[in-house]
Scaffold this motif. Structure first.
Motif, PDB file in Angstrom:
ATOM      1  N   CYS A 193       0.850  -1.182   0.000  1.00 24.34           N
ATOM      2  CA  CYS A 193       0.000   0.000   0.000  1.00 24.34           C
ATOM      3  C   CYS A 193       0.892   1.240   0.000  1.00 24.34           C
ATOM      4  N   GLY A 194       0.319   2.347  -0.411  1.00 22.33           N
ATOM      5  CA  GLY A 194       1.085   3.590  -0.449  1.00 22.33           C
ATOM      6  C   GLY A 194       0.200   4.756  -0.809  1.00 22.33           C
ATOM      7  N   VAL A 195       0.784   5.943  -0.757  1.00 17.50           N
ATOM      8  CA  VAL A 195       0.095   7.189  -1.090  1.00 17.50           C
ATOM      9  C   VAL A 195       0.689   7.722  -2.393  1.00 17.50           C
ATOM     10  N   ILE A 196      -0.175   8.149  -3.306  1.00 13.91           N
ATOM     11  CA  ILE A 196       0.283   8.707  -4.581  1.00 13.91           C
ATOM     12  C   ILE A 196       0.781  10.120  -4.339  1.00 13.91           C
ATOM     13  N   GLN A 197       2.048  10.342  -4.670  1.00 11.89           N
ATOM     14  CA  GLN A 197       2.668  11.656  -4.495  1.00 11.89           C
ATOM     15  C   GLN A 197       3.454  12.013  -5.742  1.00 11.89           C
ATOM     16  N   PRO A 198       3.670  13.302  -5.994  1.00 11.56           N
ATOM     17  CA  PRO A 198       4.470  13.692  -7.152  1.00 11.56           C
ATOM     18  C   PRO A 198       5.906  13.216  -6.991  1.00 11.56           C
ATOM     19  N   LEU A 199       6.516  12.883  -8.092  1.00  9.63           N
ATOM     20  CA  LEU A 199       7.910  12.458  -8.098  1.00  9.63           C
ATOM     21  C   LEU A 199       8.802  13.669  -7.876  1.00  9.63           C
ATOM     22  N   LEU A 200       9.700  13.579  -6.915  1.00  8.29           N
ATOM     23  CA  LEU A 200      10.651  14.661  -6.676  1.00  8.29           C
ATOM     24  C   LEU A 200      11.844  14.480  -7.600  1.00  8.29           C
ATOM     25  N   THR A 201      12.071  15.424  -8.459  1.00  5.40           N
ATOM     26  CA  THR A 201      13.233  15.385  -9.333  1.00  5.40           C
ATOM     27  C   THR A 201      14.387  16.101  -8.649  1.00  5.40           C
ATOM     28  N   THR A 202      15.549  16.045  -9.218  1.00  7.88           N
ATOM     29  CA  THR A 202      16.708  16.735  -8.660  1.00  7.88           C
ATOM     30  C   THR A 202      16.432  18.226  -8.538  1.00  7.88           C
ATOM     31  N   ASP A 203      15.741  18.797  -9.534  1.00  8.39           N
ATOM     32  CA  ASP A 203      15.416  20.245  -9.504  1.00  8.39           C
ATOM     33  C   ASP A 203      14.482  20.579  -8.336  1.00  8.39           C
ATOM     34  N   THR A 204      13.442  19.760  -8.099  1.00  6.74           N
ATOM     35  CA  THR A 204      12.501  20.087  -7.034  1.00  6.74           C
ATOM     36  C   THR A 204      13.105  19.785  -5.664  1.00  6.74           C
TER      37      THR A 204
END
Length: 57
Positions: A41-52
């Motif tokens: 199970c998990g929570v959908i979150q935005p992918l953190l890129t190197t820039d963010t």
């Protein structure tokens, strides 16, 4: 992707929970539908890129 879901906006799936069960729901039994064990199970979150990541520090 479904027309009823989006990555942003009113129908965003961000922040929603995903649960993967051992078996498919039989659509008869309640409450778990005889789906067996919870696999993940998990929570959908935005992918953190190197820039963010560097912007967050």
């Amino acid at each position: 992707m479904s027309d009823s879901m989006a990555l942003t906006g009113e129908t965003s799936i961000e922040g929603k929970v995903v649960i993967i069960q051992q078996k498919a729901d039989n659509l008869r039994s309640q409450a778990s539908g005889d789906t067996g064990k919870r696999i993940a199970c998990g929570v959908i979150q935005p992918l953190l890129t190197t820039d963010t990541q560097s912007d967050a520090t």
